[in-house]
Design a protein around this motif. Structure first.
Motif, short mmCIF file in Angstrom:
data_model
loop_
_atom_site.label_atom_id
_atom_site.label_comp_id
_atom_site.label_asym_id
_atom_site.label_seq_id
_atom_site.Cartn_x
_atom_site.Cartn_y
_atom_site.Cartn_z
N ASP A 184 6.70 51.06 47.46
CA ASP A 184 6.64 50.06 48.52
C ASP A 184 8.02 49.49 48.82
O ASP A 184 8.28 49.06 49.95
N ARG A 185 8.91 49.49 47.85
CA ARG A 185 10.26 49.00 48.08
C ARG A 185 10.97 49.87 49.13
O ARG A 185 11.69 49.37 50.00
N GLY A 186 10.76 51.17 49.04
CA GLY A 186 11.36 52.07 50.01
C GLY A 186 10.81 51.86 51.40
O GLY A 186 11.53 51.91 52.40
N LEU A 187 9.50 51.63 51.50
CA LEU A 187 8.89 51.37 52.81
C LEU A 187 9.38 50.06 53.38
O LEU A 187 9.61 49.94 54.59
N ALA A 188 9.54 49.06 52.52
CA ALA A 188 10.02 47.75 52.99
C ALA A 188 11.43 47.86 53.53
O ALA A 188 11.75 47.28 54.59
N ILE A 189 12.30 48.60 52.86
CA ILE A 189 13.69 48.70 53.33
C ILE A 189 13.76 49.52 54.61
O ILE A 189 14.66 49.32 55.44
N ALA A 190 12.81 50.42 54.82
CA ALA A 190 12.76 51.19 56.06
C ALA A 190 12.45 50.30 57.26
O ALA A 190 12.82 50.62 58.39
N CYS A 191 11.78 49.16 57.01
CA CYS A 191 11.42 48.22 58.07
C CYS A 191 12.40 47.06 58.18
O CYS A 191 12.19 46.13 58.97
N ALA A 192 13.47 47.09 57.39
CA ALA A 192 14.28 45.89 57.16
C ALA A 192 15.39 45.69 58.17
O ALA A 192 15.94 46.64 58.74
N SER A 193 15.73 44.41 58.35
CA SER A 193 17.02 43.99 58.92
C SER A 193 17.67 43.17 57.81
O SER A 193 17.62 41.94 57.81
N HIS A 194 18.24 43.86 56.86
CA HIS A 194 18.59 43.23 55.59
C HIS A 194 19.99 42.62 55.60
O HIS A 194 20.76 42.77 56.56
N ALA A 195 20.32 41.96 54.52
CA ALA A 195 21.56 41.21 54.42
C ALA A 195 22.74 42.04 53.92
O ALA A 195 23.85 41.53 53.80
N GLY A 196 22.52 43.31 53.61
CA GLY A 196 23.61 44.15 53.15
C GLY A 196 24.07 43.89 51.74
O GLY A 196 25.19 44.26 51.36
N THR A 197 23.22 43.28 50.93
CA THR A 197 23.58 43.02 49.54
C THR A 197 23.54 44.33 48.75
O THR A 197 22.99 45.33 49.21
N PRO A 198 24.12 44.34 47.54
CA PRO A 198 24.02 45.55 46.72
C PRO A 198 22.58 46.00 46.49
O PRO A 198 22.30 47.21 46.46
N ALA A 199 21.66 45.05 46.33
CA ALA A 199 20.25 45.42 46.13
C ALA A 199 19.69 46.11 47.36
O ALA A 199 18.93 47.09 47.25
N HIS A 200 20.03 45.62 48.55
CA HIS A 200 19.55 46.25 49.78
C HIS A 200 20.16 47.63 49.95
O HIS A 200 19.46 48.60 50.28
N ALA A 201 21.47 47.73 49.75
CA ALA A 201 22.14 49.02 49.90
C ALA A 201 21.59 50.04 48.90
O ALA A 201 21.43 51.22 49.23
N ARG A 202 21.27 49.57 47.70
CA ARG A 202 20.74 50.47 46.67
C ARG A 202 19.39 51.05 47.10
O ARG A 202 19.13 52.25 46.90
N GLU A 203 18.53 50.23 47.71
CA GLU A 203 17.22 50.74 48.14
C GLU A 203 17.36 51.74 49.28
O GLU A 203 16.64 52.74 49.32
N ALA A 204 18.30 51.49 50.20
CA ALA A 204 18.54 52.46 51.28
C ALA A 204 19.08 53.77 50.70
O ALA A 204 18.68 54.86 51.13
N PHE A 205 19.98 53.66 49.72
CA PHE A 205 20.53 54.87 49.09
C PHE A 205 19.43 55.67 48.40
O PHE A 205 19.45 56.91 48.43
N LYS A 206 18.46 54.98 47.79
CA LYS A 206 17.38 55.69 47.10
C LYS A 206 16.60 56.57 48.07
O LYS A 206 16.17 57.67 47.71
N LEU A 207 16.39 56.09 49.31
CA LEU A 207 15.68 56.91 50.29
C LEU A 207 16.46 58.20 50.57
O LEU A 207 15.87 59.27 50.70
N LEU A 208 17.78 58.06 50.67
CA LEU A 208 18.61 59.25 50.89
C LEU A 208 18.58 60.18 49.68
O LEU A 208 18.41 61.39 49.81
N TRP A 209 18.74 59.60 48.51
CA TRP A 209 18.80 60.40 47.28
C TRP A 209 17.51 61.18 47.05
O TRP A 209 17.53 62.35 46.68
N GLN A 210 16.37 60.53 47.31
CA GLN A 210 15.08 61.19 47.11
C GLN A 210 14.88 62.35 48.07
O GLN A 210 14.13 63.28 47.78
#
Length: 322
Positions: free
Chosen positions: A82-108
């Motif tokens: 669900d974290r990956g789905l949430a970041i796919a819908c996000a307008s996030h703050a660009g924190t390391p935690a946000h960037a890490r979740e976006a990177f996980k989608l790419l890595w997977q």
């Protein structure tokens, strides 16, 4: 019945809302705001101002752009949580935690950060820090899954963007060819819709009747901190609603809401694009609709209606039955 003919029956003469900024109780600035409540059939139930007002949906469109990521199976290729789905819908703050979740989608999906076509924000070092990086990562993962070009995924005639358009058109009961789009700031197409059409989309998002949308809305509510960021409106509203209200804003004064399980959607447009005004109106309407408890509303008002000890936002007007 098409949306255009249904919405055309609205009564004239229901004024927009007004948001005033008070400095030590003295009016200083004001904003005109249009708002509408629709059900899943596209019926305008309540409104203030013009439900047919056109605007680009901007980032409030992200849950519907993410439906392709879910429906094509890309979300399950790497067992996205669900974290990956949430970041796919996000307008996030660009924190390391946000960037890490976006990177996980790419890595997977066995993709590289360099394939992201969202800009690198000023002062940042990676496109992963862009507020739309999760959306772009989900776009690329869908393209990889479907064998579509990953170099041209932002073009309006790309199969990915055509699929997004098709899915939105189906929810609106319109021919896809009727939808107008333009380039958003991140490079992706954003649709120009009537305010009531945006409300209809969010009525579907919260209704829990479309499996892909239900999965995305559940993920947003489970991880609101990823959808925007600590202290930001969408995050705090969803967190304090205890799973009852889905909230997603967009630039230039767009704010959309849905009540989970009720099939009702709300769309808000501030004429001058003010973010502070859309947040004030959202809380005002949540009170009128009785979607949040008074104690919760009081806490959110303290966060978002008083930008400084000597300043206060005041909303005048209310939704009226159409």
């Amino acid at each position: 019945m098409t949306l255009s003919s249904s919405f055309g029956s609205s009564r004239p003469g229901i004024p927009p809302l007004e948001v005033r900024l008070l400095r030590e109780g003295i009016p200083e600035s004001s904003h005109r705001v249009h708002a509408v409540v629709c059900d899943q059939r596209g019926r305008v139930l309540m409104r203030a101002g013009d439900p047919q007002r056109l605007s680009f949906m901007r980032s409030a469109q992200k849950p519907f752009q993410a439906t392709v990521f879910v429906s094509c199976g890309a979300a399950d290729m790497g067992d996205s949580s669900d974290r990956g789905l949430a970041i796919a819908c996000a307008s996030h703050a660009g924190t390391p935690a946000h960037a890490r979740e976006a990177f996980k989608l790419l890595w997977q999906a066995d993709l590289e950060t360099e394939q992201l076509q969202c800009p690198v924000p000023a002062g940042a070092t990676s496109p992963l820090e862009h507020n739309c990086s999760g959306k772009h990562a989900a776009f690329l993962a869908a393209c990889r899954r479907m064998g579509w070009s990953r170099e041209t995924y932002l073009l309006d005639d790309h199969p990915l963007q055509q699929e997004v358009r098709k899915r939105v058109a189906e929810l609106l009961a319109l021919p896809a060819a009727e939808l107008v789009s333009a380039r958003d700031d991140c490079g992706a197409p954003t649709l120009q819709l009537q305010l009531a059409q945006m409300a209809l989309l969010f009525a579907h998002l919260g209704a829990s009747q479309q499996p892909d949308l239900e999965r995305l809305s559940r993920a947003m509510l489970a991880h609101p901190e990823l959808v925007a960021g600590e202290g930001r409106f969408d995050t705090e509203l969803m967190r304090h609603s205890h799973g009852q209200v889905v909230s997603k804003g967009g630039a230039e004064g767009i704010q959309c809401l849905s009540r989970v399980g009720e099939g009702l959607g709300v769309a808000i447009k501030v004429e001058d694009g003010s973010a502070r005004a859309k947040h004030a109106v959202a809380l005002h309407l949540l009170e009128q609709l009785d979607w949040l408890m008074p104690m919760t509303l009081d806490e959110l008002r303290g966060r978002f209606l008083q930008p400084a000890p000597h300043l206060q936002l005041q909303v005048n007007g209310e939704l009226r039955f159409d």
